[in-house]
Enzyme design. Structure first.
Site, short mmCIF file in Angstrom:
data_model
loop_
_atom_site.label_atom_id
_atom_site.label_comp_id
_atom_site.label_asym_id
_atom_site.label_seq_id
_atom_site.Cartn_x
_atom_site.Cartn_y
_atom_site.Cartn_z
N TYR A 91 -33.97 36.89 -65.15
CA TYR A 91 -32.75 36.14 -64.85
C TYR A 91 -33.06 34.64 -64.93
O TYR A 91 -34.00 34.25 -65.59
CB TYR A 91 -32.13 36.60 -63.51
N ARG B 87 -19.02 30.22 -70.46
CA ARG B 87 -19.75 29.26 -69.62
C ARG B 87 -21.00 29.95 -69.10
O ARG B 87 -21.06 30.42 -67.98
CB ARG B 87 -18.85 28.78 -68.48
N LYS C 197 -27.94 40.65 -65.05
CA LYS C 197 -27.33 40.88 -63.72
C LYS C 197 -27.38 42.35 -63.35
O LYS C 197 -27.61 42.70 -62.20
CB LYS C 197 -25.87 40.39 -63.73
N GLU D 19 -18.26 37.55 -64.97
CA GLU D 19 -19.45 36.72 -64.96
C GLU D 19 -19.39 35.65 -66.04
O GLU D 19 -19.13 35.96 -67.20
CB GLU D 19 -20.64 37.66 -65.25
N ASP D 20 -19.61 34.42 -65.64
CA ASP D 20 -19.73 33.31 -66.58
C ASP D 20 -18.52 33.14 -67.51
O ASP D 20 -18.67 32.88 -68.72
CB ASP D 20 -21.05 33.40 -67.36
N ASP E 35 -18.57 36.78 -59.53
CA ASP E 35 -19.79 36.37 -58.83
C ASP E 35 -19.96 34.86 -58.79
O ASP E 35 -20.49 34.31 -57.83
CB ASP E 35 -21.01 37.03 -59.49
N ASP E 36 -19.54 34.18 -59.86
CA ASP E 36 -19.71 32.71 -59.90
C ASP E 36 -18.92 32.05 -58.78
O ASP E 36 -19.31 31.00 -58.26
CB ASP E 36 -19.24 32.14 -61.24
N ASN F 159 -27.86 25.42 -62.96
CA ASN F 159 -28.82 26.25 -63.69
C ASN F 159 -28.65 26.05 -65.18
O ASN F 159 -27.58 25.66 -65.62
CB ASN F 159 -28.55 27.73 -63.37
#
Ligand code: NAD
Length: 551
Positions: free
Chosen positions: A103, A156, A174, A245-246, A268-269, A408
């Site tokens: 990750y 993203r 993930k 996610e993202d 999750d973000d 990150n």
């Protein structure tokens, strides 16, 4: 269920070479002589039989000998494609060493080079051209008992921007963490990338890019595609948990609100980040012997992560007796256009909620002088913006300035741990998004916290899956944060740690999953009968990376 024991009768297993090529059942050199005879493997393996520990020793030696983290990533991915039990045994046992490889930060570089390092497909790709056929495509997945899907549209990826279909490394990573950290069986996980095109010119011109050569689909057509996907996924895999996610800022919140009350889904973000950073801040309050009421919190960045964290802090303050108005007065946002203030043009409702009746300011240092925050949280994906002057000003304003540099991967952090400690003369309380090693400063060792979402989402996911909760609600992330914070012991505090050791992650996830499942059972969200002892039930259900005898 997380791990209904796989009923691997001899008849149901693939045989011979097919078995060696099936990563879920392959044991490689660990097949016993009897298994080799009955599963048509004789002659296909070298004669000496190894056990799982010996195999682990061998792969550990190999991966440690690799020269770079990317080489380690590639090696670990091919191990996962070859033998999942061995992969999970290695990564679960050595989680602190290998989480940063499978990750963030290494996965970020892996996504940037995905087309170039691509070896075997993993998970599923749904394309914009598949509109009208998504259900049929999902039915191509070999397993029907999927419990968790992680899906991205690649717009993203970490703080790296639009990586299109190359973002697939994120759902894959993930879901590996779901197994490593919480023990969700890998057979029950499905990574998905929805390829709606990319606006990344470099990728569009790269002959090895794995995705569609088209600009991103937007507007109604985009929404219809995602609607069809969510509906089809929930039909093909009933009661599945879908983790978004993202996705880019303009879609993340919108899609969360669109589906959260009708499907079992979370982002999750937004929500996972909110949970893990709230947990870190709860511990910070213990260090400062203070409460959120006494803080002024300035976010640098006002996207998914900032909103998620701010909402959770505000909810926690309200739970502790403050009014929502009082909570909002403590929270400030600074985005690409400066301070978020009332009357500014084009404020979306999420930002509007935290806009203050003050004058605008487009310089961060000046904004800090004006607002006098006790805590600054970087979530903008902009590297190095917490300059020496910014940290010095925070240290001038506060005895213990709280600095969270969460962007990150490592190339994007707002400041390093070393910079935060040095520039504050050892007074900063520091946490980051990607891991930092302990820092020595003036003879003292400082342990930077890592606000790693892996502390939260696997436990929340496991509790949801075990209870078959209809929905994932915001309260669950506050409960998860409190459960995590409660696991920071006096010993951790004495060492300056903000989070418990990742070595303890299985136990952390078990505690969180138990609390989440209890909440689902207590609030009429669960869709299975309540077990007598929830914690014990979860313990019995989770996947352990061990070989099972096939004969
Ligand atoms: P996002 O795209 O939703 O939001 C980014 C925000 O930064 C936007 O509000 C944007 O206006 C702002 N921004 C961009 N350029 C800026 C500038 N020059 N000055 C001020 N603000 C600027 O992204 P996100 O999901 O909120 O994630 C942001 C970063 O946080 C990423 O790097 C991500 O990896 C990191 N993150 C860390 C964690 C964690 O540590 N656990 C969790 C989630 C996200």
């Amino acid at each position: 269920m997380a791990n209904k024991k796989q009923n691997n009768t001899l008849e149901s297993l693939p045989k011979g070479t097919d078995l060696l090529h099936d990563p879920l059942f392959n044991k490689g050199t660990a097949f016993s002589n009897q298994e080799r005879r009955l599963l048509n493997l004789e002659g296909l393996l070298p004669p000496h039989v190894l056990n799982l520990d010996e195999q682990k020793m061998k792969v550990l030696e190999t991966v440690r000998a690799k020269g770079t983290d990317m080489e380690k990533y590639i090696y670990l991915m091919s191990l996962q494609d070859r033998n999942e039990t061995l992969f999970y045994r290695l990564v679960t046992d050595e989680v602190e060493e290998f989480m940063p490889i499978i990750y963030t930060p290494t996965v970020g570089q892996a996504c940037q080079e995905y087309g170039h390092i691509f070896r075997r497909p993993r998970g599923m790709y749904i394309c914009r051209n598949d509109k009208g056929f998504i259900k049929g495509i999902l039915q191509n997945w070999r397993r029907k008992n999927v419990d968790v899907i992680v899906v991205t549209d690649g717009e993203r990826i970490l703080g790296l921007g639009d990586l299109g279909a190359d973002g697939m490394g994120i759902p894959v990573g993930k879901l590996s963490l779901y197994t490593v950290c919480a023990g969700i069986h890998p057979i029950r996980t499905l990574p998905i990338t929805i390829d709606v095109g990319t606006n990344n010119e470099e990728l569009l011109n790269d002959p090895l890019y794995i995705g569609l050569r088209m600009k991103r689909l937007v507007g109604e057509a985009y929404d219809e595609l995602i609607d069809e996907f969510v509906e089809a996924a929930s039909e093909v895999f009933p009661k599945v948990l879908i983790q978004f996610e993202d996705f880019a800022n303009q879609n993340a919140y919108r899609l969360l609100n669109r589906y959260r009350n009708n499907y079992c889904t979370f982002n999750d973000d937004i929500q996972g980040t909110g949970g893990v950073i709230l947990a870190g801040l709860l511990t910070v309050m213990r260090y400062l012997k203070s409460s959120f009421q006494q803080q002024r919190i300035l976010f640098y960045g006002a996207g998914s992560a900032a909103i998620g964290i701010a909402e959770d802090i505000a909810s926690k303050m309200v739970m502790d007796g403050a009014s929502m108005q009082e909570a909002k007065e403590k929270i400030f946002f600074f985005d690409s256009r400066g301070l978020v203030v009332k009357g500014r043009d084009h404020l979306n409702p999420n930002k509007e909620k935290f806009a203050h009746e003050i004058e605008g300011e487009s310089n961060l240092l000046e904004a800090i002088k004006k607002i006098k925050p006790t805590i600054i949280i970087g979530v903008s994906g902009q590297a190095k913006v917490f300059t020496k002057e910014v940290i010095e000003e925070m240290a001038r304003l506060n005895d213990r300035p709280v600095i969270f540099a969460l962007s990150n991967p490592t190339t994007k952090y707002e400041c390093s741990a070393e910079e935060a400690y040095q520039w504050s003369e050892g007074r900063a309380v520091f946490a980051s998004g990607s891991p930092f090693d302990p820092v020595e400063y003036k003879g003292k060792t400082f342990y930077p916290g890592q606000g790693n979402n892996a502390y939260i989402f696997p436990g929340v996911g496991l509790g949801t899956v075990i209870s078959k909760s209809k929905y994932v609600v915001d309260e669950m992330f506050i409960i998860a944060a409190q459960t995590l914070a409660n696991m920071v012991g006096e010993e951790d505090l004495a060492m300056g740690r903000m989070y418990p050791s990742l070595k303890n992650i299985r136990n952390i996830s078990l505690n969180i999953a138990t609390a989440i499942a209890e909440y689902a059972f207590d609030h009429d969200l669960a869709q299975v009968p309540r077990p007598e002892n929830i914690r014990q039930h979860i313990k019995e259900e989770v996947y352990q990376p061990e070989y099972k005898s096939y004969v």
